[in-house]
Design an enzyme around this catalytic site. Sequence first.
Site, PDB file in Angstrom:
ATOM      1  N   ASN A  37       8.258  -5.316  -1.013  1.00 40.22           N
ATOM      2  CA  ASN A  37       8.126  -4.130  -0.176  1.00 40.22           C
ATOM      3  C   ASN A  37       6.671  -4.087   0.265  1.00 40.22           C
ATOM      4  O   ASN A  37       5.794  -3.675  -0.486  1.00 40.22           O
ATOM      5  CB  ASN A  37       8.510  -2.866  -0.942  1.00 40.22           C
ATOM      6  CG  ASN A  37       8.510  -1.637  -0.059  1.00 40.22           C
ATOM      7  OD1 ASN A  37       7.944  -1.635   1.028  1.00 40.22           O
ATOM      8  ND2 ASN A  37       9.142  -0.577  -0.537  1.00 40.22           N
ATOM      9  N   GLU A  63      12.365  -9.444   1.975  1.00 34.78           N
ATOM     10  CA  GLU A  63      11.654  -8.233   2.398  1.00 34.78           C
ATOM     11  C   GLU A  63      12.565  -7.040   2.147  1.00 34.78           C
ATOM     12  O   GLU A  63      13.767  -7.100   2.425  1.00 34.78           O
ATOM     13  CB  GLU A  63      11.323  -8.331   3.886  1.00 34.78           C
ATOM     14  CG  GLU A  63      10.653  -7.100   4.458  1.00 34.78           C
ATOM     15  CD  GLU A  63      10.430  -7.186   5.964  1.00 34.78           C
ATOM     16  OE1 GLU A  63      10.216  -6.119   6.561  1.00 34.78           O
ATOM     17  OE2 GLU A  63      10.475  -8.293   6.540  1.00 34.78           O
ATOM     18  N   PRO A  67       0.795  -1.223   0.000  1.00 38.01           N
ATOM     19  CA  PRO A  67       0.000   0.000   0.000  1.00 38.01           C
ATOM     20  C   PRO A  67       0.831   1.278   0.000  1.00 38.01           C
ATOM     21  O   PRO A  67       1.882   1.355   0.631  1.00 38.01           O
ATOM     22  CB  PRO A  67      -0.830  -0.108   1.284  1.00 38.01           C
ATOM     23  CG  PRO A  67      -0.089  -1.053   2.153  1.00 38.01           C
ATOM     24  CD  PRO A  67       0.595  -2.008   1.223  1.00 38.01           C
ATOM     25  N   ASN A  68       0.314   2.232  -0.735  1.00 43.57           N
ATOM     26  CA  ASN A  68       0.828   3.599  -0.836  1.00 43.57           C
ATOM     27  C   ASN A  68       2.120   3.730  -1.628  1.00 43.57           C
ATOM     28  O   ASN A  68       2.583   4.846  -1.854  1.00 43.57           O
ATOM     29  CB  ASN A  68       0.985   4.245   0.549  1.00 43.57           C
ATOM     30  CG  ASN A  68      -0.335   4.367   1.255  1.00 43.57           C
ATOM     31  OD1 ASN A  68      -1.303   4.864   0.681  1.00 43.57           O
ATOM     32  ND2 ASN A  68      -0.403   3.886   2.478  1.00 43.57           N
ATOM     33  N   ARG A  85       4.943  11.207  -2.146  1.00 44.61           N
ATOM     34  CA  ARG A  85       4.781  10.935  -0.717  1.00 44.61           C
ATOM     35  C   ARG A  85       6.101  11.111   0.029  1.00 44.61           C
ATOM     36  O   ARG A  85       7.070  10.408  -0.240  1.00 44.61           O
ATOM     37  CB  ARG A  85       4.282   9.500  -0.539  1.00 44.61           C
ATOM     38  CG  ARG A  85       4.145   9.080   0.892  1.00 44.61           C
ATOM     39  CD  ARG A  85       3.747   7.622   1.000  1.00 44.61           C
ATOM     40  NE  ARG A  85       3.718   7.228   2.395  1.00 44.61           N
ATOM     41  CZ  ARG A  85       4.010   6.028   2.828  1.00 44.61           C
ATOM     42  NH1 ARG A  85       4.323   5.077   1.983  1.00 44.61           N
ATOM     43  NH2 ARG A  85       3.965   5.766   4.108  1.00 44.61           N
ATOM     44  N   ARG A 120      13.132   4.862  12.336  1.00 45.65           N
ATOM     45  CA  ARG A 120      11.881   5.623  12.261  1.00 45.65           C
ATOM     46  C   ARG A 120      11.023   5.366  13.496  1.00 45.65           C
ATOM     47  O   ARG A 120      11.522   4.939  14.527  1.00 45.65           O
ATOM     48  CB  ARG A 120      11.163   5.261  10.958  1.00 45.65           C
ATOM     49  CG  ARG A 120      12.003   5.684   9.735  1.00 45.65           C
ATOM     50  CD  ARG A 120      11.306   5.479   8.442  1.00 45.65           C
ATOM     51  NE  ARG A 120      10.082   6.278   8.393  1.00 45.65           N
ATOM     52  CZ  ARG A 120       9.100   6.050   7.535  1.00 45.65           C
ATOM     53  NH1 ARG A 120       9.198   5.069   6.654  1.00 45.65           N
ATOM     54  NH2 ARG A 120       8.019   6.800   7.538  1.00 45.65           N
ATOM     55  N   TYR A 163      11.454   9.021   1.332  1.00 47.81           N
ATOM     56  CA  TYR A 163      11.452   8.023   0.265  1.00 47.81           C
ATOM     57  C   TYR A 163      12.166   8.467  -1.009  1.00 47.81           C
ATOM     58  O   TYR A 163      12.332   7.670  -1.923  1.00 47.81           O
ATOM     59  CB  TYR A 163      10.010   7.627  -0.072  1.00 47.81           C
ATOM     60  CG  TYR A 163       9.275   7.055   1.111  1.00 47.81           C
ATOM     61  CD1 TYR A 163       9.606   5.801   1.608  1.00 47.81           C
ATOM     62  CD2 TYR A 163       8.274   7.773   1.750  1.00 47.81           C
ATOM     63  CE1 TYR A 163       8.946   5.270   2.706  1.00 47.81           C
ATOM     64  CE2 TYR A 163       7.606   7.250   2.848  1.00 47.81           C
ATOM     65  CZ  TYR A 163       7.953   6.004   3.317  1.00 47.81           C
ATOM     66  OH  TYR A 163       7.300   5.481   4.408  1.00 47.81           O
ATOM     67  N   ALA A 185       3.202  -0.529   4.729  1.00 53.50           N
ATOM     68  CA  ALA A 185       2.648  -0.582   6.088  1.00 53.50           C
ATOM     69  C   ALA A 185       2.176  -1.976   6.486  1.00 53.50           C
ATOM     70  O   ALA A 185       2.102  -2.284   7.677  1.00 53.50           O
ATOM     71  CB  ALA A 185       1.508   0.420   6.221  1.00 53.50           C
ATOM     72  N   HIS A 244      12.782  -2.482   2.127  1.00 48.21           N
ATOM     73  CA  HIS A 244      12.214  -1.168   2.438  1.00 48.21           C
ATOM     74  C   HIS A 244      13.155  -0.094   1.928  1.00 48.21           C
ATOM     75  O   HIS A 244      14.380  -0.245   2.009  1.00 48.21           O
ATOM     76  CB  HIS A 244      12.009  -0.996   3.946  1.00 48.21           C
ATOM     77  CG  HIS A 244      11.089  -2.014   4.513  1.00 48.21           C
ATOM     78  ND1 HIS A 244       9.728  -1.931   4.376  1.00 48.21           N
ATOM     79  CD2 HIS A 244      11.348  -3.173   5.168  1.00 48.21           C
ATOM     80  CE1 HIS A 244       9.179  -2.987   4.946  1.00 48.21           C
ATOM     81  NE2 HIS A 244      10.140  -3.763   5.421  1.00 48.21           N
TER      82      HIS A 244
END
Length: 145
Positions: free
Chosen positions: A75, A99, A11-12, A19, A108, A24, A78, A101
């Site tokens: 990725n 995985e 998502p996103n 964003r 964070r 990012y 969330a 990111h």
Amino acid sequence: MTQTIFVLNGPNLNMLGKREPGIYGGKTLKDIEADCKVAGRELGFDIDFRQSNHEGTLVDWFHEADEKAVGVAFNAGAYTHTSVALHDAIRAISIPVVELHISNVHAREEFRHKSMIAPACKGVICGFGPHSYILALHALKNITA
């Protein structure tokens, strides 16, 4: 015959480039897809690059990847921190999942420090900006060779 790697995005991530560019960067998901396809060719992979904001769609894609690919770079966005369903989908397949990111999730907010999917994955790459995708492809090349 060229092997296929699925690169799945949660998502996103379709909002990359707009964003929070301070976190990012300025690359769009299309830019990252193009980079992955170039790197994939260099590594001998066909890249099947996808994004969905819907958890069930991502689960379905893992099932499909198990039939069509030798690995997955993922990725989860969330969903990393919340999805037992994605954890279980990764556990259900026989191919390796890395995985990844863009940001260093450990630098964070506290809630981003726990990954629900990491225990089901072969490894985790984070914090290298969009280059995290390329590193994940290299990792998959190494573990699928």
